[in-house]
Design a protein around this motif. Structure first.
Motif, PDB file in Angstrom:
ATOM      1  N   HIS A 142       0.808  -1.215   0.000  1.00 40.59           N
ATOM      2  CA  HIS A 142       0.000   0.000   0.000  1.00 40.59           C
ATOM      3  C   HIS A 142       0.846   1.271   0.000  1.00 40.59           C
ATOM      4  CE1 HIS A 142      -3.885  -2.016   1.780  1.00 40.59           C
ATOM      5  NE2 HIS A 142      -3.666  -2.325   0.521  1.00 40.59           N
ATOM      6  N   PHE A 143       1.912   1.286   0.804  1.00 44.51           N
ATOM      7  CA  PHE A 143       2.733   2.492   0.886  1.00 44.51           C
ATOM      8  C   PHE A 143       4.113   2.165   1.430  1.00 44.51           C
ATOM      9  CE2 PHE A 143       0.899   2.140   5.116  1.00 44.51           C
ATOM     10  CZ  PHE A 143       1.952   2.489   5.955  1.00 44.51           C
ATOM     11  N   VAL A 180       6.417  -4.717 -10.218  1.00 44.05           N
ATOM     12  CA  VAL A 180       6.105  -3.364  -9.735  1.00 44.05           C
ATOM     13  C   VAL A 180       7.310  -2.471 -10.000  1.00 44.05           C
ATOM     14  CG1 VAL A 180       5.442  -1.960  -7.744  1.00 44.05           C
ATOM     15  CG2 VAL A 180       4.604  -4.309  -7.950  1.00 44.05           C
ATOM     16  N   TRP A 181       7.056  -1.273 -10.517  1.00 48.19           N
ATOM     17  CA  TRP A 181       8.134  -0.345 -10.818  1.00 48.19           C
ATOM     18  C   TRP A 181       7.680   1.083 -10.547  1.00 48.19           C
ATOM     19  CZ3 TRP A 181       5.338  -3.168 -14.318  1.00 48.19           C
ATOM     20  CH2 TRP A 181       4.518  -2.446 -15.197  1.00 48.19           C
ATOM     21  N   GLY A 210      -0.152   1.181  -8.118  1.00 42.69           N
ATOM     22  CA  GLY A 210      -1.065   2.124  -7.496  1.00 42.69           C
ATOM     23  C   GLY A 210      -0.605   2.559  -6.120  1.00 42.69           C
ATOM     24  N   ALA A 211       0.392   1.873  -5.568  1.00 43.39           N
ATOM     25  CA  ALA A 211       0.936   2.263  -4.263  1.00 43.39           C
ATOM     26  C   ALA A 211       1.787   3.527  -4.417  1.00 43.39           C
ATOM     27  CB  ALA A 211       1.768   1.129  -3.675  1.00 43.39           C
ATOM     28  N   MET A 212       2.110   4.135  -3.292  1.00 43.35           N
ATOM     29  CA  MET A 212       2.912   5.356  -3.291  1.00 43.35           C
ATOM     30  C   MET A 212       4.055   5.207  -2.299  1.00 43.35           C
ATOM     31  SD  MET A 212       1.653   9.304  -2.773  1.00 43.35           S
ATOM     32  CE  MET A 212       0.925   9.331  -4.421  1.00 43.35           C
ATOM     33  N   SER A 233      -1.464  -4.901   2.818  1.00 40.25           N
ATOM     34  CA  SER A 233      -2.858  -5.204   3.121  1.00 40.25           C
ATOM     35  C   SER A 233      -2.985  -6.176   4.293  1.00 40.25           C
ATOM     36  CB  SER A 233      -3.549  -5.792   1.886  1.00 40.25           C
ATOM     37  OG  SER A 233      -2.846  -6.940   1.412  1.00 40.25           O
ATOM     38  N   HIS A 234      -1.931  -6.955   4.586  1.00 41.24           N
ATOM     39  CA  HIS A 234      -1.978  -7.908   5.692  1.00 41.24           C
ATOM     40  C   HIS A 234      -1.222  -7.414   6.919  1.00 41.24           C
ATOM     41  CE1 HIS A 234      -2.586 -11.355   2.540  1.00 41.24           C
ATOM     42  NE2 HIS A 234      -3.657 -10.616   2.708  1.00 41.24           N
ATOM     43  N   ARG A 235      -0.025  -6.890   6.695  1.00 42.72           N
ATOM     44  CA  ARG A 235       0.808  -6.453   7.814  1.00 42.72           C
ATOM     45  C   ARG A 235       1.593  -5.214   7.409  1.00 42.72           C
ATOM     46  NH1 ARG A 235       1.062 -11.963   7.666  1.00 42.72           N
ATOM     47  NH2 ARG A 235       0.424 -13.072   9.567  1.00 42.72           N
TER      48      ARG A 235
END
Length: 342
Positions: A142-143, A180-181, A210-212, A233-235
């Protein structure tokens, strides 16, 4: 192998090369031969020279490690590759992205290892972070929020982004999965002391997933902070590099949405937000010198005929982000897509 440069970083390369069983240090090269001899000590059998050509002409030298100013990286590394030597380069890979691309292509054409010394990637903490991300224990990314600030040495020739951010960017590059890039970059900087370049900066990266990611670097902070928070999303895991007793903390805590994902925007208020509060686990990490592990990886990549974990392409990706950040600074912080020239 031979080490070139006996200044600030060179002695660390020398010490760890001599402690790595799969490497044998043959030369230490420096324009100041007396300084090189002082680094090696009175009883060393390692040769000293100020002639880089002597090293290139030695058939027993299979690999060269460069710890020289960034402006010299391209000519020295290219000469070593042309001489058939594997090359380890202190960050940054080169002083320009175009030169970096030429080095990577030259190494590939010759079947040689080109490795970038992204030392932090070889710490136990980052090795464990990579495992957590790649094995899916954190869930979807997520981030990422990274802070590297202290009352540091204000550099005369580069801004704070080029000085400090390569550490955080190389770690991020190492942690991300191949799918992811970094797509675009925005940079904001400030020079409150009138030094002529940014002394503190904030870097925002949009990822293809879509993460930042966010990086804060600062030469002017009276306190030293070295932290990275990676939320999934989990930890979520927190890395505190200044806490040797608990460098990593993995939290089973987060935010979850309850309700239909297909609700119209006007009905979003019907969706319930719940907070998950679980355990915190601090993984036990084996303390190791990162540079020793990096040297072992260099030797293994050569003997196994494979790219190093932080190869030339990894160095290029970091430089690509930095060059995009420089363009963003010139455009008052606008997002700049990677791979797009001015």
């Amino acid at each position: 192998m031979a080490v070139v440069g006996a200044g600030y970083w060179g002695p660390n390369l020398v010490r760890n090369a001599m402690a790595t069983p799969s490497l044998r240090l043959r030369w230490l090269c420096d324009m100041d031969v007396e300084r090189a001899r002082r680094v090696l000590g009175d009883y060393s059998t390692v040769g000293t020279t100020k002639s880089f050509d002597e090293i290139l002409g030695d058939p027993d030298v299979q690999a060269v490690a460069l710890a020289t100013p960034a402006a010299t990286h391209f000519p020295l590394a290219m000469a070593a590759l042309d001489a058939g030597k594997h090359v380890l380069v202190e960050k940054p890979l080169t002083s320009s992205l175009d030169d970096g691309k030429k080095l990577v292509q030259a190494a590939e054409d010759r079947g040689l290892v080109l490795m970038c010394d992204h030392t932090y990637c070889y710490t136990s903490a980052v090795q464990e972070l990579r495992r957590l991300v790649h094995e899916g224990e954190l869930g979807d990314l997520h981030f990422v929020d990274s802070v590297r600030i202290n009352l540091g040495l204000v550099q005369p020739d580069v801004d704070v982004l080029w000085d400090l951010a390569p550490h955080d960017l190389s770690i991020l590059d190492y942690l991300l999965s191949p799918e992811v890039w970094v797509e675009s970059v925005a940079a904001h900087g400030s020079d409150p002391i009138g030094h002529g370049v940014a002394c503190l900066a904030y870097l925002t990266l949009k990822l293809s997933s879509g993460a930042m990611a966010h990086v804060h670097v600062n030469w002017l902070s009276p306190v030293k902070i070295r932290t990275m928070v990676i939320g999934g999303s989990h930890r979520t895991v927190v890395w505190d590099d200044l806490n040797p007793s608990q460098r990593l903390s993995v939290y089973d805590r987060g935010v979850e949405r309850k309700g239909s994902q297909e609700l119209p925007a006007d009905d979003r208020k019907q969706v319930t937000i719940s907070y998950r509060t679980g355990d915190m686990v601090a993984p036990a990490l084996r303390e190791q010198e990162a540079l020793r592990a990096m040297m072992a990886e260099f030797a293994a990549a050569i003997s196994e005929g494979r790219p190093a974990a932080t190869d030339g392409s990894a160095g290029l990706r970091v430089m690509g982000v930095l060059e995009a950040a420089a363009r963003s600074l010139r455009r008052d912080g606008a997002f700049v897509a990677l791979g797009v020239d001015e």
